[in-house]
Design a protein around this motif. Sequence first.
Motif, PDB file in Angstrom:
ATOM      1  N   LEU A 266       0.849  -1.197   0.000  1.00 57.92           N
ATOM      2  CA  LEU A 266       0.000   0.000   0.000  1.00 57.92           C
ATOM      3  C   LEU A 266       0.875   1.234   0.000  1.00 57.92           C
ATOM      4  N   ASP A 272      -5.544   9.301   1.987  1.00 60.60           N
ATOM      5  CA  ASP A 272      -5.998   8.087   1.310  1.00 60.60           C
ATOM      6  C   ASP A 272      -4.845   7.098   1.235  1.00 60.60           C
ATOM      7  N   TYR A 275      -4.019   1.054  -3.374  1.00 67.00           N
ATOM      8  CA  TYR A 275      -3.592  -0.317  -3.652  1.00 67.00           C
ATOM      9  C   TYR A 275      -3.782  -0.575  -5.140  1.00 67.00           C
ATOM     10  N   THR A 294      -5.707  -4.161   3.464  1.00 67.19           N
ATOM     11  CA  THR A 294      -5.968  -2.808   3.961  1.00 67.19           C
ATOM     12  C   THR A 294      -4.966  -2.576   5.094  1.00 67.19           C
ATOM     13  N   LYS A 298      -6.983  -8.027   5.789  1.00 68.73           N
ATOM     14  CA  LYS A 298      -7.471  -8.204   4.421  1.00 68.73           C
ATOM     15  C   LYS A 298      -8.987  -8.122   4.379  1.00 68.73           C
ATOM     16  N   LEU A 315     -12.965   2.219  -1.006  1.00 71.94           N
ATOM     17  CA  LEU A 315     -13.511   1.700   0.252  1.00 71.94           C
ATOM     18  C   LEU A 315     -13.479   2.852   1.262  1.00 71.94           C
ATOM     19  N   LYS A 318     -11.384   3.612   4.891  1.00 71.32           N
ATOM     20  CA  LYS A 318     -10.349   2.586   5.107  1.00 71.32           C
ATOM     21  C   LYS A 318      -8.947   3.203   4.945  1.00 71.32           C
ATOM     22  N   GLY A 319      -8.883   4.523   4.908  1.00 74.49           N
ATOM     23  CA  GLY A 319      -7.589   5.194   4.806  1.00 74.49           C
ATOM     24  C   GLY A 319      -7.098   5.626   6.182  1.00 74.49           C
ATOM     25  N   ASP A 330      -9.808   7.295   2.451  1.00 66.90           N
ATOM     26  CA  ASP A 330     -10.362   6.060   1.888  1.00 66.90           C
ATOM     27  C   ASP A 330      -9.242   5.158   1.386  1.00 66.90           C
ATOM     28  N   LEU A 331      -9.607   3.909   1.132  1.00 65.73           N
ATOM     29  CA  LEU A 331      -8.691   3.006   0.426  1.00 65.73           C
ATOM     30  C   LEU A 331      -9.093   3.037  -1.047  1.00 65.73           C
ATOM     31  N   ILE A 333      -8.662   1.483  -4.677  1.00 64.37           N
ATOM     32  CA  ILE A 333      -8.169   0.273  -5.331  1.00 64.37           C
ATOM     33  C   ILE A 333      -8.111   0.536  -6.829  1.00 64.37           C
TER      34      ILE A 333
END
Length: 379
Positions: A266, A272, A275, A294, A298, A315, A318-319, A330-331, A333
Amino acid sequence: MATKRDYYEILEVTKTASSEEIKKAYRKKAIQFHPDKNPDNKEAEEKFKEAAEAYEILSDEQKRAKYDRYGHSAPGGFGGHDGGFSMDDIFSQFGDIFGGHFGGGFGGFGGQRGPRANRGSDLRVKVKLTLKEIASGVEKKIKVKKYVSCSYCSGTGADNGTAYETCSTCKGSGVVTRIMNTMLGQMQTQSTCPSCNGEGKNITKKCVHCSGEGIVREDEVITINIPAGVAEGMQLSMSGKGNAARHGGVNGDLLILVEEEPHAELFRDENDVVYNLLLTVSTAALGGTVVVPTIDGKVKVTIEPGTQPGKVLRLKNKGLPSINRYGTGDLLINISVYIPENLSDSEKDTLTGLENSPNFQPSKSVKDKIFSHFRKMFD
Ligand SMILES: [Zn+2]
Ligand SMILES: [Zn+2]
């Protein structure tokens, strides 16, 4: 502490004021609210201090940039005078502002400034943090080598803590007084006593454990609470946790420089986390479920049939948390697709057969969509 006023407002300058304008504005305020002109006026004294603090930040290019970006709540503070501005701090700025040397400060103010305390130097350390530690905040214990007060002489530097006498030049006040002509008019000024360096006393027999310095070098384990959301290059400060000062003065600060440990899969983009998900051709075409890392473990993510490379899934939360506690990143992707590099003869035959299927040809609207996405990368 009460809410602070905006520094630009205090000096009555615009946000784009040049350093010369800021200096001029401060000089005006300093003269207006100077304690010699406003004896026993608490409000003027507060204004005087407020202006000095504003000037300290705005006259320093780095501090000013930090203030412009974060305001008063800048991460790590501005160093130095976080605990409030003392009159000593202000007068020490004056040489710079008014030109010339003003010694230990102006007379008349209070009239009874005590002997000067030495200040220990700041101690700088680095801490390396993983994304996980940054996400949650973390307590770190670090061992540092630093100057601490000598226990044999209680930091005085004098044998037994008692072998010193009051300075005869300044009678213990640490200052000598004289009359001086300044741009503020004739003023009684005080300067540091040369005999005792402002300490008000002289050691008659040195403590042998610290050679009369009052400080010794020792290892100390310091517990540092790192708040969530810090970033590479940020500096945190812990007031009074730096080196002890000579002869029982005031401790310096501990300055903690944040370093980020790179994550294997990551990377960070402000708050943020990004990935890169490499799908197989078949999963991208048929859809399916994939596992994505994450910061804290996972998660399973559903891939829709017909997912194109370049699509970004998000997501929420998720950051990383913001250091100012305004929300969480956020995450992201980013989808890419792995095109097989080595194929068996039968696999090649299958693909050759599929090449002529109309479903394998992108429609005009798909082409347009991908083109506009591609174009955005160049904006
Ligand atoms: Zn000692
Ligand atoms: Zn003296």
